[in-house]
Design a protein around this motif. Structure first.
Motif, PDB file in Angstrom:
ATOM      1  N   ILE A 134       0.850  -1.195   0.000  1.00  0.00           N
ATOM      2  CA  ILE A 134       0.000   0.000   0.000  1.00  0.00           C
ATOM      3  C   ILE A 134       0.886   1.245   0.000  1.00  0.00           C
ATOM      4  N   LYS A 178      -6.153  -0.993   2.901  1.00  0.00           N
ATOM      5  CA  LYS A 178      -6.083  -0.563   1.493  1.00  0.00           C
ATOM      6  C   LYS A 178      -7.363   0.167   1.102  1.00  0.00           C
ATOM      7  N   ASP A 203      -7.490   4.033   0.062  1.00  0.00           N
ATOM      8  CA  ASP A 203      -8.034   4.380  -1.265  1.00  0.00           C
ATOM      9  C   ASP A 203      -9.189   5.369  -1.131  1.00  0.00           C
TER      10      ASP A 203
END
Length: 500
Positions: free
Chosen positions: A269, A329, A333
């Protein structure tokens, strides 16, 4: 050993240690001569009673010893004995550190107050903005610091050299920059001119820039490539992360093993977000209280949060959920996409706010501070801060002077507890005082003078839109100590505002 012998031995040892110091004590009668005779000097202006000075002393000594072989001198001046010299040098707080290249070329020291940081900063300052690198000095130059940048250029490529030099001038306080015209050296390093290689003693060891040379692009590359993929937040790195201009993702964990395990899990990530978000671990056993500044519970770890540094916004990850690759993640995001709402810590808006000093909380911050029709002076304070307590009665009096004047509808004197309210301003110590001028709220001015009513009035008059000035009611104002700020100690961190 007999007590008297022990005492004598102790005194002899202390005297030997004192005489062995590599820090030179200077006075008014030899200061100018010393800085004339030595090309490059770091001077500390201190007071014996100053706590920050006492904490700096062993670090300063260690740096002086490290820099001795490079002929970089570290000196100190006791401002309680050399008041005129300190006043001449513009000393307003302790310790003040300044770099002297002769008596007329003086710049403030901008590094951190740790031995390694002082040593690194002074070595970089002693070098030209861009040093010539050859095959003979290449290996030595590469080891000049943790991060070193070398441009490989054709001798005729003036445009690339100018762009590189411009970036180097801007970042010279942070990194050593070098350039080489040696095509064979470039080939040995796996590049063809024009190219830049950033050498580092962490992560993959080096990063390469082969795009078109542009000062802004080089600066961005340098800042991104010089930041560890997943570094560590601590007293020596905190300010670097705060000044990097990127959001910072914190990984809180109590043991080195757990920090390493989570870092490995989240590494992909961090790689995907390189240059967008900085990632760093933080020792929750030592600095767990800092979680409270990110609106996390300070007793439940491991934990994860993102801080939008530029706006001082906090985005805590739900501590009831496990830290998994998939969930983090998705959270990261969503943050990048603007889908996560910031968490805002605020005291209640006061039911009555008619006093001479307006009380700001996060929920009324914009209404008071960003009122475009008014000059607003804001004190950012902490309840435990001794300097803030000493200022309080004078600040109340200052508020009363403006409330009873013709400027009562044009000037606001206000305060905010920055440990209990999220504010968009970066606060490094307490108290911090800023003026937000009417019509120019994006150009706030930070106050750095002595904390007397008279000087605060002058500050408002000089920097506010309305040039408002009022008369003190007292005939004379007691002289105040130079301005100082308190930075939270480790044990006070739970009450601190973005401080480590």
């Amino acid at each position: 050993m007999h007590t008297a012998h022990k005492l004598a031995f102790g005194l002899i040892a202390a005297a030997a240690a004192a005489s062995a110091s590599d820090v030179v004590q200077l006075k008014t009668d030899n200061f100018d001569e010393f800085v004339k005779e030595n090309n490059f000097v770091l001077a500390e202006f201190y007071a014996p009673w100053c706590g920050h000075c006492k904490a700096l002393a062993p670090e300063y000594e260690e740096a002086a010893t490290s820099l001795k072989e490079k002929d970089i001198k570290l000196v100190k001046v006791d401002c309680t004995e050399e008041a005129d010299l300190c006043q001449k040098q513009g000393v307003e707080g302790y310790p003040t550190l300044k770099v002297f290249r002769g008596p007329d070329n003086v710049t403030p020291y901008k590094g951190q107050r740790k031995a390694a940081a002082i040593t690194s900063y002074m070595i970089k300052q002693s070098l030209p903005a861009v040093s010539a690198v050859t095959k003979d000095n290449f290996e030595e130059f590469k080891k000049a610091d943790k991060v070193v940048i070398v441009a490989y250029l054709d001798e005729s490529d003036k445009a690339s050299k100018e762009a590189f030099s411009a970036a180097a001038e801007k970042l010279r306080d942070n990194y050593p920059f070098g350039f080489s015209n040696d095509a064979e050296l470039a080939k040995a390093e796996g590049v063809t001119a024009p190219a830049i290689v950033l050498y580092k003693d962490f992560d993959e060891g080096k990063s390469t820039f082969t795009e078109k040379f542009d000062a802004e692009a080089i600066e961005k590359f340098t800042k991104t490539a010089s930041t560890p993929l997943i570094g560590e937040v601590g007293p020596e790195t905190y300010s670097d992360y705060m000044s990097a201009g990127l959001p910072l993702a914190y990984i809180f964990a109590e043991t080195p093993e757990e920090r390493k395990e989570i870092s490995e899990k989240l590494k992909p990530i961090a790689e995907a977000q390189r240059g967008v978000i900085n990632f760093a671990t933080i020792d929750a056993a030592a600095y767990g209280a800092h979680a409270g500044n990110l609106n996390l519970k300070a007793d439940k770890f491991p934990a994860f949060a993102i801080q939008e540094v530029a706006k001082n916004q906090k985005f805590p990850y739900d501590q009831e959920k496990a830290i998994t690759f998939e969930d983090i993640k998705a959270f990261v995001d969503d943050f990048v996409s603007g889908k996560v709402e910031p968490s805002i810590k605020s005291e209640p808006i006061p039911e009555s706010n008619d006093g001479p000093v307006k009380v700001i909380v996060a929920k009324n911050y914009n209404d008071i501070v960003l009122d475009d029709a008014k000059d607003v002076l804001v004190e950012f304070y902490a309840p435990w801060c001794g300097h803030c307590k000493a200022l309080a009665p004078k600040y109340e009096e200052l508020g009363g002077l403006y409330a009873d004047s013709e400027f009562k509808d044009k000037v606001v004197i206000a305060k905010v507890d920055a440990t209990a309210n999220d504010v968009p301003d970066e606060i490094q110590g307490f108290p911090t005082i800023k003026l937000f001028p009417a019509g120019a709220k994006d150009k706030a001015v930070t106050y750095s003078g002595s904390r007397t009513i008279e000087d605060l009035i002058k500050f408002i008059a000089e920097n506010g839109k309305y040039k408002a000035t009022v008369e003190e009611k007292k005939e004379e104002e007691a002289s105040a100590a130079p301005a100082a700020t308190e930075v939270p100690k480790a044990e006070e961190a739970e009450e601190a505002h973005d401080e480590l």
